[in-house]
Design a protein around this motif. Structure first.
Motif, PDB file in Angstrom:
ATOM      1  N   VAL A 157     -15.377  -2.148  53.101  1.00  0.00           N
ATOM      2  CA  VAL A 157     -14.084  -1.822  52.564  1.00  0.00           C
ATOM      3  C   VAL A 157     -13.881  -2.054  51.260  1.00  0.00           C
ATOM      4  O   VAL A 157     -13.666  -1.184  50.213  1.00  0.00           O
ATOM      5  CB  VAL A 157     -12.645  -2.360  53.516  1.00  0.00           C
ATOM      6  N   GLU A 158     -14.149  -3.220  50.920  1.00  0.00           N
ATOM      7  CA  GLU A 158     -13.975  -3.651  49.402  1.00  0.00           C
ATOM      8  C   GLU A 158     -14.990  -3.304  48.575  1.00  0.00           C
ATOM      9  O   GLU A 158     -14.638  -2.940  47.287  1.00  0.00           O
ATOM     10  CB  GLU A 158     -13.823  -5.335  49.277  1.00  0.00           C
ATOM     11  N   ASN A 159     -16.485  -3.629  48.997  1.00  0.00           N
ATOM     12  CA  ASN A 159     -17.418  -3.395  47.999  1.00  0.00           C
ATOM     13  C   ASN A 159     -17.936  -1.798  47.994  1.00  0.00           C
ATOM     14  O   ASN A 159     -18.510  -1.259  46.807  1.00  0.00           O
ATOM     15  CB  ASN A 159     -18.626  -3.991  48.370  1.00  0.00           C
TER      16      ASN A 159
ATOM     17  N   GLY B 200     -15.880   1.180  49.475  1.00  0.00           N
ATOM     18  CA  GLY B 200     -14.745   1.800  49.361  1.00  0.00           C
ATOM     19  C   GLY B 200     -14.601   2.564  50.782  1.00  0.00           C
ATOM     20  O   GLY B 200     -13.777   3.876  50.608  1.00  0.00           O
ATOM     21  N   TRP B 201     -14.955   2.089  51.836  1.00  0.00           N
ATOM     22  CA  TRP B 201     -14.798   2.650  53.188  1.00  0.00           C
ATOM     23  C   TRP B 201     -13.440   2.319  53.823  1.00  0.00           C
ATOM     24  O   TRP B 201     -12.835   1.182  53.347  1.00  0.00           O
ATOM     25  CB  TRP B 201     -15.767   2.106  54.073  1.00  0.00           C
ATOM     26  N   ASP B 202     -13.024   3.379  54.438  1.00  0.00           N
ATOM     27  CA  ASP B 202     -11.573   2.773  55.111  1.00  0.00           C
ATOM     28  C   ASP B 202     -11.936   2.090  56.349  1.00  0.00           C
ATOM     29  O   ASP B 202     -13.244   2.046  56.940  1.00  0.00           O
ATOM     30  CB  ASP B 202     -10.884   4.041  55.604  1.00  0.00           C
TER      31      ASP B 202
END
Length: 196
Positions: free
Chosen positions: A133-135, A137-139
């Motif tokens: 998520v953070e690295n 950009g995934w939901d």
């Protein structure tokens, strides 16, 4: 530190089965069935400081973990190297078959190591998902589905047991190829043979 002399080596609160490790400290400590093979050369170059020979093509394939903390002391053109999580070659068989069929590989060294990230993957779910998520950009939902889908394929269990079982599997698949399970000690950077 030599793992053969250290009884306190632990991983995930479970002792590694040190009784399986065979230290290679001289040519005499290399098992007889591996002498005169690319396996002896690998152990000699890495552990025993053999002088490097020159190679035009490889007769050895090394399957090892992608972990960045491991480096082998080997000459150029000596071996094909496949690095995968945990040294798991189940999903790299076409590459392995290519190295045997086209490249002329005669032996495979499977090298596991202690403190492998592919052990107990379920305990890493939260960090894995949050990292995507953070690295990347995934939901959150997509990251969780990705983790859940792939964990069964890449969890290896105990490092030593996995390498030994993978060697047995590959021997059945490629019966004319010498397949040898090994272990890389992260503390002493040495290769060990494994008792099966």
């Amino acid at each position: 530190m030599n793992y053969a002399d250290k009884s306190e080596l632990r991983h995930n609160k479970n002792e590694l089965p040190l009784e399986h490790l065979i230290p290679v400290t001289s040519r005499d400590s290399i098992l007889e069935e591996y002498r005169g093979t690319p396996i002896e050369s690998l152990l000699g170059y890495h552990n025993l400081e053999y002088s490097f020979d020159k190679y035009k093509h490889a007769e050895l394939l090394i399957g090892m973990c992608m972990d960045y903390r491991k480096h082998l002391n080997i000459p150029d053109n000596f071996a094909y190297i496949l690095r995968t999580g945990g040294g798991n070659l189940r999903y790299s068989e076409f590459k392995l078959s290519y190295a045997i069929a086209i490249g002329g590989v005669k032996a495979i060294a499977l090298i596991g190591h202690d403190n492998c990230g592919m052990v107990n993957l379920m305990s890493k779910k939260e960090k894995f998902v949050q990292g995507l998520v953070e690295n990347a950009g995934w939901d959150l939902e997509r990251a969780e589905e990705h983790f859940t889908h792939f964990v069964p394929m890449f969890e290896i269990g105990n490092e030593v047991d996995f390498v030994i079982s993978e060697a047995k599997r590959l021997r059945l698949r490629y019966p004319k190829i010498l397949v040898v399970p090994m272990f890389y000690g992260m503390a002493d950077k040495q290769l060990y043979l494994l008792k099966e």
